[in-house]
Design a protein around this motif. Structure first.
Motif, PDB file in Angstrom:
ATOM      1  N   LEU A 292     -70.425 -24.556 -84.629  1.00 35.24           N
ATOM      2  CA  LEU A 292     -70.739 -25.417 -83.488  1.00 35.24           C
ATOM      3  C   LEU A 292     -69.688 -25.344 -82.385  1.00 35.24           C
ATOM      4  CD1 LEU A 292     -71.859 -28.601 -85.484  1.00 35.24           C
ATOM      5  CD2 LEU A 292     -73.356 -26.954 -84.333  1.00 35.24           C
ATOM      6  N   ALA A 293     -68.629 -24.552 -82.569  1.00 36.82           N
ATOM      7  CA  ALA A 293     -67.493 -24.539 -81.635  1.00 36.82           C
ATOM      8  C   ALA A 293     -67.930 -24.101 -80.241  1.00 36.82           C
ATOM      9  CB  ALA A 293     -66.401 -23.616 -82.154  1.00 36.82           C
ATOM     10  N   PRO A 294     -67.619 -24.903 -79.189  1.00 39.22           N
ATOM     11  CA  PRO A 294     -68.007 -24.545 -77.820  1.00 39.22           C
ATOM     12  C   PRO A 294     -66.992 -23.661 -77.097  1.00 39.22           C
ATOM     13  CG  PRO A 294     -67.095 -26.751 -77.836  1.00 39.22           C
ATOM     14  CD  PRO A 294     -67.062 -26.268 -79.264  1.00 39.22           C
ATOM     15  N   GLY A 295     -65.804 -23.491 -77.660  1.00 39.82           N
ATOM     16  CA  GLY A 295     -64.770 -22.687 -77.007  1.00 39.82           C
ATOM     17  C   GLY A 295     -63.829 -22.112 -78.040  1.00 39.82           C
ATOM     18  N   ILE A 296     -62.980 -21.177 -77.610  1.00 39.33           N
ATOM     19  CA  ILE A 296     -62.113 -20.485 -78.555  1.00 39.33           C
ATOM     20  C   ILE A 296     -61.106 -21.432 -79.190  1.00 39.33           C
ATOM     21  CG2 ILE A 296     -60.416 -19.769 -76.828  1.00 39.33           C
ATOM     22  CD1 ILE A 296     -61.662 -17.684 -79.826  1.00 39.33           C
ATOM     23  N   GLY A 297     -60.618 -22.429 -78.437  1.00 41.58           N
ATOM     24  CA  GLY A 297     -59.684 -23.398 -79.011  1.00 41.58           C
ATOM     25  C   GLY A 297     -60.325 -24.210 -80.120  1.00 41.58           C
ATOM     26  N   TRP A 298     -61.561 -24.665 -79.890  1.00 46.89           N
ATOM     27  CA  TRP A 298     -62.287 -25.410 -80.917  1.00 46.89           C
ATOM     28  C   TRP A 298     -62.540 -24.539 -82.146  1.00 46.89           C
ATOM     29  CZ3 TRP A 298     -62.764 -30.500 -80.825  1.00 46.89           C
ATOM     30  CH2 TRP A 298     -62.676 -31.168 -79.600  1.00 46.89           C
ATOM     31  N   LEU A 299     -62.859 -23.268 -81.920  1.00 48.71           N
ATOM     32  CA  LEU A 299     -63.119 -22.366 -83.042  1.00 48.71           C
ATOM     33  C   LEU A 299     -61.848 -22.178 -83.880  1.00 48.71           C
ATOM     34  CD1 LEU A 299     -64.890 -20.383 -84.601  1.00 48.71           C
ATOM     35  CD2 LEU A 299     -64.298 -18.626 -82.918  1.00 48.71           C
ATOM     36  N   ILE A 300     -60.709 -22.001 -83.222  1.00 50.95           N
ATOM     37  CA  ILE A 300     -59.455 -21.827 -83.956  1.00 50.95           C
ATOM     38  C   ILE A 300     -59.137 -23.082 -84.771  1.00 50.95           C
ATOM     39  CG2 ILE A 300     -56.963 -21.551 -83.666  1.00 50.95           C
ATOM     40  CD1 ILE A 300     -57.629 -19.764 -81.210  1.00 50.95           C
ATOM     41  N   ALA A 301     -59.345 -24.265 -84.194  1.00 51.46           N
ATOM     42  CA  ALA A 301     -59.079 -25.512 -84.913  1.00 51.46           C
ATOM     43  C   ALA A 301     -60.007 -25.660 -86.119  1.00 51.46           C
ATOM     44  CB  ALA A 301     -59.251 -26.701 -83.968  1.00 51.46           C
ATOM     45  N   ALA A 302     -61.287 -25.330 -85.948  1.00 47.28           N
ATOM     46  CA  ALA A 302     -62.232 -25.425 -87.059  1.00 47.28           C
ATOM     47  C   ALA A 302     -61.895 -24.420 -88.153  1.00 47.28           C
ATOM     48  CB  ALA A 302     -63.656 -25.207 -86.558  1.00 47.28           C
TER      49      ALA A 302
ATOM     50  N   GLN B 179     -56.984 -12.742 -82.262  1.00 48.24           N
ATOM     51  CA  GLN B 179     -56.033 -12.690 -83.374  1.00 48.24           C
ATOM     52  C   GLN B 179     -55.888 -14.059 -84.034  1.00 48.24           C
ATOM     53  OE1 GLN B 179     -53.166 -10.418 -80.645  1.00 48.24           O
ATOM     54  NE2 GLN B 179     -52.332 -10.003 -82.668  1.00 48.24           N
ATOM     55  N   TRP B 180     -55.794 -15.117 -83.212  1.00 47.21           N
ATOM     56  CA  TRP B 180     -55.647 -16.453 -83.781  1.00 47.21           C
ATOM     57  C   TRP B 180     -56.909 -16.915 -84.491  1.00 47.21           C
ATOM     58  CZ3 TRP B 180     -51.455 -18.463 -85.200  1.00 47.21           C
ATOM     59  CH2 TRP B 180     -50.285 -18.332 -84.478  1.00 47.21           C
ATOM     60  N   THR B 181     -58.078 -16.406 -84.074  1.00 47.19           N
ATOM     61  CA  THR B 181     -59.321 -16.759 -84.776  1.00 47.19           C
ATOM     62  C   THR B 181     -59.252 -16.339 -86.232  1.00 47.19           C
ATOM     63  OG1 THR B 181     -60.608 -16.543 -82.741  1.00 47.19           O
ATOM     64  CG2 THR B 181     -61.815 -16.397 -84.818  1.00 47.19           C
ATOM     65  N   ILE B 182     -58.630 -15.199 -86.496  1.00 47.56           N
ATOM     66  CA  ILE B 182     -58.454 -14.741 -87.874  1.00 47.56           C
ATOM     67  C   ILE B 182     -57.202 -15.358 -88.495  1.00 47.56           C
ATOM     68  CG2 ILE B 182     -58.096 -12.714 -89.329  1.00 47.56           C
ATOM     69  CD1 ILE B 182     -59.670 -11.091 -87.285  1.00 47.56           C
ATOM     70  N   ASP B 183     -56.113 -15.358 -87.733  1.00 52.45           N
ATOM     71  CA  ASP B 183     -54.835 -15.746 -88.321  1.00 52.45           C
ATOM     72  C   ASP B 183     -54.675 -17.244 -88.507  1.00 52.45           C
ATOM     73  OD1 ASP B 183     -53.965 -13.241 -88.775  1.00 52.45           O
ATOM     74  OD2 ASP B 183     -52.576 -13.123 -87.090  1.00 52.45           O
ATOM     75  N   ALA B 184     -55.381 -18.072 -87.738  1.00 50.65           N
ATOM     76  CA  ALA B 184     -55.336 -19.514 -88.008  1.00 50.65           C
ATOM     77  C   ALA B 184     -55.852 -19.794 -89.413  1.00 50.65           C
ATOM     78  CB  ALA B 184     -56.177 -20.272 -86.974  1.00 50.65           C
ATOM     79  N   TYR B 185     -56.846 -19.028 -89.817  1.00 45.43           N
ATOM     80  CA  TYR B 185     -57.429 -19.159 -91.160  1.00 45.43           C
ATOM     81  C   TYR B 185     -56.450 -18.682 -92.224  1.00 45.43           C
ATOM     82  CZ  TYR B 185     -61.004 -18.537 -94.826  1.00 45.43           C
ATOM     83  OH  TYR B 185     -61.734 -18.582 -95.988  1.00 45.43           O
ATOM     84  N   THR B 186     -55.974 -17.444 -92.066  1.00 44.86           N
ATOM     85  CA  THR B 186     -55.127 -16.877 -93.114  1.00 44.86           C
ATOM     86  C   THR B 186     -53.739 -17.514 -93.143  1.00 44.86           C
ATOM     87  OG1 THR B 186     -54.535 -15.065 -91.594  1.00 44.86           O
ATOM     88  CG2 THR B 186     -56.352 -14.678 -93.126  1.00 44.86           C
TER      89      THR B 186
ATOM     90  N   GLY C 225     -65.654 -27.344 -92.526  1.00 38.31           N
ATOM     91  CA  GLY C 225     -65.020 -26.459 -91.558  1.00 38.31           C
ATOM     92  C   GLY C 225     -65.952 -25.351 -91.107  1.00 38.31           C
ATOM     93  N   SER C 226     -66.729 -24.794 -92.038  1.00 37.60           N
ATOM     94  CA  SER C 226     -67.684 -23.745 -91.687  1.00 37.60           C
ATOM     95  C   SER C 226     -68.741 -24.255 -90.719  1.00 37.60           C
ATOM     96  CB  SER C 226     -68.363 -23.214 -92.961  1.00 37.60           C
ATOM     97  OG  SER C 226     -67.426 -22.639 -93.846  1.00 37.60           O
ATOM     98  N   LEU C 227     -69.235 -25.462 -90.961  1.00 38.67           N
ATOM     99  CA  LEU C 227     -70.222 -26.053 -90.070  1.00 38.67           C
ATOM    100  C   LEU C 227     -69.661 -26.229 -88.664  1.00 38.67           C
ATOM    101  CD1 LEU C 227     -73.035 -27.397 -89.777  1.00 38.67           C
ATOM    102  CD2 LEU C 227     -71.956 -29.551 -90.423  1.00 38.67           C
ATOM    103  N   LEU C 228     -68.427 -26.719 -88.566  1.00 37.28           N
ATOM    104  CA  LEU C 228     -67.810 -26.943 -87.258  1.00 37.28           C
ATOM    105  C   LEU C 228     -67.499 -25.631 -86.544  1.00 37.28           C
ATOM    106  CD1 LEU C 228     -65.401 -29.911 -88.119  1.00 37.28           C
ATOM    107  CD2 LEU C 228     -67.616 -30.000 -86.940  1.00 37.28           C
ATOM    108  N   CYS C 229     -67.164 -24.587 -87.294  1.00 38.50           N
ATOM    109  CA  CYS C 229     -66.934 -23.276 -86.674  1.00 38.50           C
ATOM    110  C   CYS C 229     -68.194 -22.800 -85.945  1.00 38.50           C
ATOM    111  CB  CYS C 229     -66.544 -22.243 -87.733  1.00 38.50           C
ATOM    112  SG  CYS C 229     -64.840 -22.339 -88.302  1.00 38.50           S
TER     113      CYS C 229
END
Length: 505
Positions: free
Chosen positions: A115-125, A69-76, A109-113
């Motif tokens: 490359l994200a090694p974990g869900i926390g990094w993906l949410i931040a990117a 949920q946060w993977t989508i909602d961090a963005y929106t 941000g798209s590039l870092l997404c």
């Protein structure tokens, strides 16, 4: 009011005389529209393209349901929180400049997404990606509104621009499914990088600089209150399943959200240049556009969040076939959205809004009958109703947001409607994920039974859109828009003429 644009070479403090400002050719206007549409496509598609990749992300990064949920909602959530700031900043410092900065941040941000090694990094990117996205769509809408000054042409151009939102939402899962199956989930983010690079170059070459004549000052208190309000509404919804609604953390967050909302109403009303220009909300069409955008995207994002998991986790489809099941939605958007835009220009926003509300309600009602063994043709027929809804709803939202508003307020009015869209998307994912979260690991009948509550919610949202479409499109509503616009004309008459001449405040 001048209808010309400030040329790209104009700098603050110096500019040509009014007679020296060239009118852009029709070809250049269409190029500007295409560039703005490209930004709309990448930003909005990134809302939905991730949905079809959620099962793969869950497996690869060992993510929980709240992590998805946060993977989508961090963005929106970031989009919703900062869209108004981006729109007003672009009106002040230059729309092309802010647009280019947004493109660069979105690409990084798209590039870092990817490359994200974990869900926390993906949410931040994803949050960084969204920070760039806030500087794109509302600013692009203001650029389009300024580039096409003639009302009928502007309505058609805004209709095309608005239809790109619906098209992107519908085609995101299809493209995402193909990329996930062939290249892995990382590719859904990396594909943005070359598109953004080309768009940055084209913006520098073809998009003229423009800004509102009256500069609006930064409002740090209002911005902080906005972030607190939205964040403290969404976070409890997502975390309620884990912590429980009676948790002190959840209750505290909700209390902060209420206090922030009251703070916005009290503080912004007294400020000379508020982040949220509350006088704009005296326009019934603009208020309705914000609410319709919120209802529409809440319903559609809930539909996508549930549907992509239903197709993959309940019916056992791979990512690409699951994305292709949403092809009827995308095809209808392609075919019907331009017609909806022309209908708005010819007969106003009421007919497409009525159709959109009815189609969403009917689609949700039909979805109540979907189960693990429902024949696939019946499933696809149900999705057709969501395609009709999405094709019809976006052009009238975008047009109503800026119709009748002074051009100095175009960026702010457009950003309010966009904030409504992103808030709706955020809430739709948060609510749907919370409702089906416990059943998502059990699959089968348990998931479809849990999804019934989502479909009842979406049905109610469809009825709400229908009612708002009827109420906000009559003579009374048009009168409120005219009176709201007159407030700004009296305060700042002729400002766009000075901007077109290259002047500044």
């Amino acid at each position: 009011m001048s209808t010309s644009l400030q040329p790209a070479t104009v700098t603050a403090g110096r500019g040509p005389a009014p007679g020296d400002v060239p009118e852009p050719s029709q070809r250049r206007r269409l190029l500007v529209l295409a560039i703005c549409c490209a930004s709309m496509i990448v930003v909005v598609m990134d809302i939905t393209i991730v949905n079809v990749a959620l099962p793969a992300i869950r497996r690869d990064l060992h993510a929980s349901e709240s992590g998805l949920q946060w993977t989508i909602d961090a963005y929106t959530l970031v989009l919703a929180s900062f869209l108004v700031l981006a729109g007003s900043t672009a009106d002040r410092v230059g729309r092309r400049r802010v647009f280019q900065i947004g493109l660069a941040a979105f690409g990084l941000g798209s590039l870092l997404c990817g490359l994200a090694p974990g869900i926390g990094w993906l949410i931040a990117a994803r949050a960084l990606q969204a920070a760039g996205g806030t500087m794109l769509n509302p600013v692009a809408l203001a650029i389009v509104a300024t580039t096409f000054p003639e009302p009928a042409q502007r309505a058609r151009a805004i209709g095309v621009f608005g239809s790109m939102s619906g098209l992107s939402l519908a085609l995101g899962p299809i493209l995402g499914g193909a990329l996930v199956d062939r290249l892995g989930w990382h590719a859904i983010f990396w594909i943005n990088v070359p598109i953004v690079a080309v768009t940055i170059v084209c913006t520098a070459l073809f998009v003229p600089e423009s800004r509102a004549g009256r500069a609006r000052r930064f409002d740090p208190v209002g911005q902080t209150l906005m972030v607190l309000m939205l964040g403290c509404v969404v976070s409890p919804v997502i975390e309620s399943e884990r912590l429980g609604w009676t948790s002190p953390v959840i209750l505290g967050l909700l209390a902060v959200a209420v206090l922030a909302a009251l703070g916005i109403l009290g503080y912004e009303r007294r400020r000379t240049d508020p982040l949220l220009e509350l006088r704009l909300l005296r326009s019934a069409p603009l208020c309705a556009a914000i609410l319709i955008a919120l209802f529409a995207l809440c319903g559609f994002s809930a539909f996508l969040f549930v549907t992509t998991q239903y197709l993959q986790d309940v019916r056992g489809m791979a990512a690409l076939p699951a994305g292709l099941c949403l092809l009827p939605v995308g095809l209808l958007v392609i075919v019907l959205s331009p017609r909806a835009g022309r209908l708005v220009g010819a007969r106003g926003p009421r007919p497409p809004l009525v159709v959109a509300g009815a189609a969403l309600a009917l689609g949700a009602g039909a979805s109540l009958w979907l189960g693990p063994a429902t024949p696939l043709p019946a499933v696809l027929a149900t999705y057709l109703l969501f395609g009709v809804f999405l094709a019809a709803v976006n052009p009238p939202i975008t047009n109503s947001a800026v119709a009748g508003m002074p051009r100095s307020m175009a960026g702010l009015a457009g950003s309010l409607a966009s904030a409504g869209r992103q808030t709706g998307t955020t809430l739709g994912v948060a609510i749907a994920g919370t409702i089906v979260g416990a059943a998502s690991t059990r699959g089968g009948a348990a998931f479809t039974v849990a999804a019934h509550r989502v479909w009842w919610l979406v049905l109610g949202l469809g009825v709400g859109i229908l009612v708002l479409g009827l109420v906000s499109t009559g003579r009374w509503a048009a009168g409120t828009a005219g009176r709201a616009a007159a407030l700004f004309e009296r305060v700042d008459p002729g400002t766009d003429r000075r901007v077109a001449a290259g002047g500044h405040r």
